[in-house]
Design a protein around this motif. Structure first.
Motif, mmCIF file in Angstrom:
data_model
loop_
_atom_site.group_PDB
_atom_site.id
_atom_site.type_symbol
_atom_site.label_atom_id
_atom_site.label_comp_id
_atom_site.label_asym_id
_atom_site.label_seq_id
_atom_site.Cartn_x
_atom_site.Cartn_y
_atom_site.Cartn_z
ATOM 1 N N ARG A 1 -4.375 4.122 -5.833
ATOM 2 C CA ARG A 1 -3.323 3.731 -6.806
ATOM 3 C C ARG A 1 -3.258 2.244 -7.222
ATOM 4 O O ARG A 1 -4.081 1.392 -6.374
ATOM 5 N N GLN A 2 -2.289 2.319 -8.576
ATOM 6 C CA GLN A 2 -2.267 0.965 -9.034
ATOM 7 C C GLN A 2 -1.278 0.505 -8.474
ATOM 8 O O GLN A 2 0.246 1.389 -9.071
ATOM 9 N N GLU A 3 -1.698 -0.923 -8.378
ATOM 10 C CA GLU A 3 0.073 -1.501 -7.677
ATOM 11 C C GLU A 3 0.017 -2.744 -8.422
ATOM 12 O O GLU A 3 -0.282 -3.633 -7.806
ATOM 13 N N GLU A 4 0.863 -3.280 -9.138
ATOM 14 C CA GLU A 4 0.724 -4.465 -10.161
ATOM 15 C C GLU A 4 -0.829 -4.749 -10.133
ATOM 16 O O GLU A 4 -1.499 -4.094 -11.249
ATOM 17 N N ASP A 5 -1.602 -6.060 -10.253
ATOM 18 C CA ASP A 5 -2.778 -5.796 -10.188
ATOM 19 C C ASP A 5 -3.912 -5.395 -9.634
ATOM 20 O O ASP A 5 -5.009 -6.003 -9.726
ATOM 21 N N VAL B 1 -1.403 8.610 -7.752
ATOM 22 C CA VAL B 1 -3.759 8.507 -6.829
ATOM 23 C C VAL B 1 -4.454 8.430 -8.064
ATOM 24 O O VAL B 1 -4.494 9.534 -9.035
ATOM 25 N N MET B 2 -5.217 7.865 -7.659
ATOM 26 C CA MET B 2 -6.519 8.426 -8.312
ATOM 27 C C MET B 2 -7.550 8.711 -7.378
ATOM 28 O O MET B 2 -7.713 8.253 -6.425
ATOM 29 N N PHE B 3 -7.986 10.094 -7.218
ATOM 30 C CA PHE B 3 -9.408 10.526 -6.704
ATOM 31 C C PHE B 3 -10.906 9.898 -7.646
ATOM 32 O O PHE B 3 -10.638 10.483 -8.298
ATOM 33 N N ALA B 4 -11.311 9.436 -6.607
ATOM 34 C CA ALA B 4 -12.559 9.085 -7.319
ATOM 35 C C ALA B 4 -13.924 9.664 -6.655
ATOM 36 O O ALA B 4 -13.428 10.208 -5.115
ATOM 37 N N LEU B 5 -15.039 10.094 -6.748
ATOM 38 C CA LEU B 5 -15.629 11.382 -6.643
ATOM 39 C C LEU B 5 -17.288 10.568 -6.883
ATOM 40 O O LEU B 5 -17.145 10.809 -7.296
ATOM 41 N N ASP B 6 -17.947 10.454 -5.088
ATOM 42 C CA ASP B 6 -19.805 9.766 -5.732
ATOM 43 C C ASP B 6 -20.505 10.516 -5.125
ATOM 44 O O ASP B 6 -20.401 10.088 -3.868
ATOM 45 N N ILE B 7 -21.439 11.309 -5.728
ATOM 46 C CA ILE B 7 -21.634 11.913 -5.354
ATOM 47 C C ILE B 7 -23.127 12.064 -5.873
ATOM 48 O O ILE B 7 -23.900 11.944 -6.653
#
Length: 684
Positions: free
Chosen positions: A31-35, A14-20
Motif C-alpha cells: 500500500r502507499q503511505e505518503e511517498d 492495498v495493491m495486489f501485484a502478480l508476476d507470472i
C-alpha cells in the motif's frame, strides 16, 4: 500470519501485484503511505510442471491453479479477500521487426517534425503488416509498444537527423517492437479463473525499469537486462525515456543445460546447483549414476565458461543492434544475471569497464519498506515494479477512443498520443503529408525554366474539436478526427501561360502578346499548346510599332498608329497594357498640279478582296462553316488576325467575350493558320 496480518488493513488501500513467470508465480501486496511503498506480504510458488514456456502461458488451467494458491495464501495471512490485481505481460513475448521506409518529398520545403513523424508511422505500419504476414497464424494481431529509428536517409545518404534539411527523398530504418494480443488474452483468462479483476496492465520490462532505472537516470543511455529462464529481456533508455525493447532467445536455461551435460545431472539438480553458485564457494552433489562430486564454484564455472561467454555475447549483440552503440552502463536483473563471470563477459563484449555492468537487487529500490520477510535479489525487481506502477497510475489498462467515428481500444502501457491511435487503426501515413504536384522543366530561348507543381496541404487533426497534431496527448474517451492531406495539382501549362511575362497590348479590343512566331522544338506552335517536359521554346519579342506592323503584315507607310489614342511614330517602344489602334490609309492615284509636268504618286493599295480573281496565291479556310479564300502575292505565312480582312465582323461594338477558335481549340491573333483550317469567331 505475518505482522501485516495482525493489522487492520482495508482491502481498498492495498495493491495486489502478480508476476507470472516461467519458473514461479510471485504475489506482492502493498500500500502507499505518503511517498513510500509499504510491502505487507509476499508469496512465491514454483510451477510444479512446465505450464509456462519463455514467459508465455501454455496451460491456462495449471497456471491458474498456481496463481490461485498464491492468492489464497496471501488472503489467509492478510485476513481479507483480494479482488483486484495488477499484472504484466512478459517482455519475452515481444516481437521485433526491422524495416526500411522511404518516400519522395517536396525539395522546396524544409523537412519538419510533422514530415518525420509521418515517415516513422508509415515504417511502424509496414513492420506491423510484415510481422502479421509472417506469423504462422494470420489472425494474430500485434500492438506496437515501442520503436527506435536506427538511421535516417536524405537523398539516399545516411543522416543523424532530417529536421531542417531539404531534399527530394527521405527514408529511415526503423526497429519496431510489438506485443501479441494473445499474450494479453491468456493473462486475462487466468485472472478470470481465480476471480480477479485486472486494474492495471504493464509490460515486464517497463515494470523492471521503473524501479531499476528511475526517471532521473533515464537521461543517460542505459541498458536494462532481465535474464529469466527462457529468454532475456532488454530495455534501453535515452533522453529521459525508454527508446527500445528487445529480446534475446538465450537465458538461464542455457546455463542449467550446460551444467547438466557437463556433470551428468538431471535438469532439476542442475538448476539447484546453478542457483547456489553465487551463494557459496563449495558444492556437493551426485550425478545420475551416483558418482559424488565435491567442487568449488570456480571449478564449476571453468567447465561451463564458454556457455556463459556465449550468453553474454548474444545479449551484447542485441544491445548494440538496438542501441546502435555501446550504452553508458548496463544494469542486470533476473535470476540468470547472478551467474558468476557473466557481467565480466558482457562488459568485455560491449567494451565497457567491468564496474559499468552491474547486478541490481531489491536493495536498490527507493522508498520501499518491508513489513514482512524481506525478499532480496534481482529476480524480485519486476514484481515490485508491477505494484509500484499500478499505485502510480491507477487508470485502466486500456483506453477507449474514437478515430473518425471508429471505436479503438489502446493498450495503456505508456502516455498515448494521436500517432499511437493512427498506428492502431492502420491509418495510411501517406495521407498525413500532401505532396506537391508534378512539375516540369523546359527551356525558354536557351535558359532552363523549372515550373513546380502546386503545393499540397497537410492533414488536419482535431482532438475533441480542438486542432492538434501527431504529438497531441490523448486520454480515455477522446474523439479524434483526421481530415486527410491532399496533393497539389500537376503542372498544366500552355505556351500562352509560359509567356505571361511577355508584354501584352490591347489591339482591337483583345490581348496581343508582343512576340514573333513562337517555336516549340523548332516548329511554329499555337499559344494554346500544352508545354511538355523538356520542350525547347524560342521566340523574339516585339518592341517597336514598326515590328508590330510587320508581325500583322501591314505596311507601315500605309498606316497611322495610335497608342492610348495618341498618334505615335513607328519607332515607339510599346509598354505593357498599351492600347493600340491602327488606321490604314487609303490613297488613290492622282495627278499633281503645278508648273512642272504631271507626276503620278502611287499610294496605298486597297485591302485584298476575296471577290477578285481567285487564281492569285492563297489558302482556303472555313470561318463559321463558310468557305473564305485568303489570297495575296505575299510569301509569308497567314495568321489568325488576317481572317478579319476577309469577313464582315464588327469588333468595335463589344457584345460579350470574343471567342476565337482554330480547329476546335482556343486561338490567339498570332496563331498561324493553314489551308483547310476550321475557324470560329463569335461573341459569348
Amino acid at each position: 500470519m505475518t505482522e501485516a496480518g495482525e493489522q487492520r488493513i482495508s482491502p481498498h488501500e492495498v495493491m495486489f501485484a502478480l508476476d507470472i513467470g516461467t519458473r514461479n508465480v510471485v504475489g506482492i501486496v502493498g500500500r502507499q503511505e505518503e511517498d513510500q511503498f509499504i510491502i505487507l506480504d509476499v508469496e512465491v510458488i514454483e510451477h510444479p510442471s512446465r505450464s509456462m514456456y519463455d514467459g508465455q502461458i501454455h496451460d491456462i488451467d495449471k497456471v491458474a491453479a498456481v496463481a490461485q494458491r498464491v492468492k489464497s495464501n496471501l488472503e489467509n495471512r492478510l485476513g481479507f479477500s483480494l479482488r483486484q490485481v495488477a499484472i504484466a505481460a512478459a517482455g519475452r513475448a515481444l516481437k521485433t521487426y526491422k524495416v526500411h521506409v522511404g518516400r519522395e518529398v517536396d525539395i522546396t520545403k524544409i523537412i519538419d517534425k510533422r514530415m518525420i513523424d509521418s515517415l516513422e508511422i508509415e515504417g511502424i505500419q509496414k513492420a506491423q503488416h510484415a510481422l502479421e504476414q509472417e506469423s504462422s497464424t494470420q489472425d494474430i494481431k500485434y500492438y506496437c509498444v515501442g520503436y527506435t529509428v536506427i538511421n535516417y536517409y536524405l537523398n539516399d545518404g545516411v543522416m543523424t537527423t532530417l529536421k531542417g534539411h531539404r531534399g527530394d527523398k527521405i527514408g529511415a530504418d526503423i526497429l519496431a517492437t510489438f506485443l501479441p494480443q494473445v499474450v494479453v488474452d491468456s493473462l486475462y483468462s487466468v485472472m478470470e479463473r481465480i476471480g480477479l479483476d485486472v486494474i492495471n496492465l504493464t509490460l515486464e520490462p517497463i515494470a523492471a525499469i521503473h524501479v531499476a532505472i528511475p526517471p532521473k537516470l533515464r537521461l543517460l543511455n542505459l541498458a536494462l537486462i532481465d535474464i529469466g529462464a527462457g529468454t532475456s529481456d532488454i530495455a534501453i533508455t535515452q533522453d529521459g525515456t525508454v527508446v527500445a525493447y528487445a529480446m534475446a532467445s538465450v537465458a538461464g536455461d542455457e546455463i542449467t543445460e550446460a551444467i547438466a551435460k557437463n556433470f551428468l545431472l538431471d535438469f532439476e539438480t542442475a538448476e539447484k546447483l546453478k542457483v547456489s553458485l553465487n551463494k557459496k564457494e563449495q558444492h556437493s552433489f551426485s550425478d545420475i549414476v551416483g558418482i559424488p562430486y565435491e567442487m568449488s564454484t570456480s571449478e564449476i564455472i571453468e567447465r561451463i565458461d564458454e556457455v556463459i561467454e556465449a550468453l553474454a555475447e548474444e545479449i551484447g549483440e542485441k544491445i548494440l543492434a538496438y542501441n546502435g552503440k555501446t550504452p553508458s552502463a548496463v544494469f542486470c536483473i533476473g535470476g540468470g544475471s547472478q551467474i558468476p563471470t557473466f557481467t565480466q563477459h558482457l562488459a568485455a563484449k560491449l567494451g565497457l569497464p567491468k564496474e559499468r555492468v552491474v547486478v541490481r537487487g531489491t536493495e536498490i529500490i527507493e522508498n520501499t519498506i518491508f513489513q514482512c520477510n524481506r525478499i532480496e535479489g534481482p529476480e524480485f525487481i519486476t514484481p515490485i515494479g508491477i505494484g509500484l506502477i499500478a499505485l502510480k497510475d491507477r487508470e485502466q489498462d486500456f483506453i477507449h477512443i474514437h478515430v473518425n467515428e471508429t471505436a479503438v481500444k489502446l493498450l495503456n502501457t505508456k502516455q498515448m498520443f494521436v500517432s499511437d491511435a493512427l498506428i492502431r487503426i492502420g491509418y495510411n501515413a501517406r495521407k498525413l503529408i500532401g505532396r506537391r504536384g508534378k512539375g516540369l522543366t523546359c527551356f525558354v530561348n536557351g535558359a532552363q525554366k523549372n515550373i513546380p507543381g502546386e503545393p499540397g496541404e497537410a492533414a488536419k487533426i482535431f482532438v475533441n474539436g480542438v486542432p492538434g497534431n501527431l504529438d497531441t496527448k490523448i486520454k480515455n474517451r477522446d474523439n479524434i478526427v483526421v481530415e486527410p492531406a491532399y496533393d497539389g495539382k500537376d503542372v498544366h501549362l500552355t505556351l500562352n501561360d509560359l509567356l505571361m511575362e511577355v508584354k501584352t497590348v490591347q489591339y482591337n479590343g483583345l490581348d496581343f502578346k508582343l512576340i514573333g512566331d513562337p517555336l516549340v522544338n523548332g516548329k511554329p506552335t499555337a499559344l494554346n499548346y500544352s508545354i511538355q517536359d523538356g520542350d525547347q521554346i524560342t521566340f523574339k519579342e516585339i518592341q517597336q510599332i514598326d515590328e508590330l506592323l510587320m508581325r500583322l503584315q501591314k505596311r507601315s507607310e500605309h498606316c497611322r498608329v495610335f497608342v492610348n489614342e495618341v498618334l505615335v511614330d513607328k519607332d515607339y517602344v510599346m509598354q505593357d497594357k498599351d492600347h493600340i489602334r491602327i488606321e490604314e490609309i487609303e490613297i488613290r492615284e492622282k495627278p499633281i498640279e503645278g508648273p512642272f509636268n504631271a507626276v503620278v504618286v502611287h499610294e496605298a493599295e486597297a485591302a485584298p478582296n476575296p471577290q477578285k480573281d481567285c487564281n492569285e496565291h492563297g489558302i482556303l479556310v472555313h470561318v463559321n462553316n463558310e468557305p473564305v479564300l485568303l489570297h495575296s502575292d505575299r510569301n509569308t505565312p497567314y495568321i489568325f488576325v488576317d481572317v478579319f480582312n476577309y469577313i464582315d465582323f464588327d469588333r468595335t461594338k463589344v457584345q460579350g467575350t470574343l471567342i476565337l477558335k482554330l480547329n476546335d481549340q482556343r486561338a490567339n491573333y498570332t496563331d498561324p493558320i493553314a489551308d483547310g483550317d476550321r475557324i470560329e469567331i463569335y461573341w459569348e
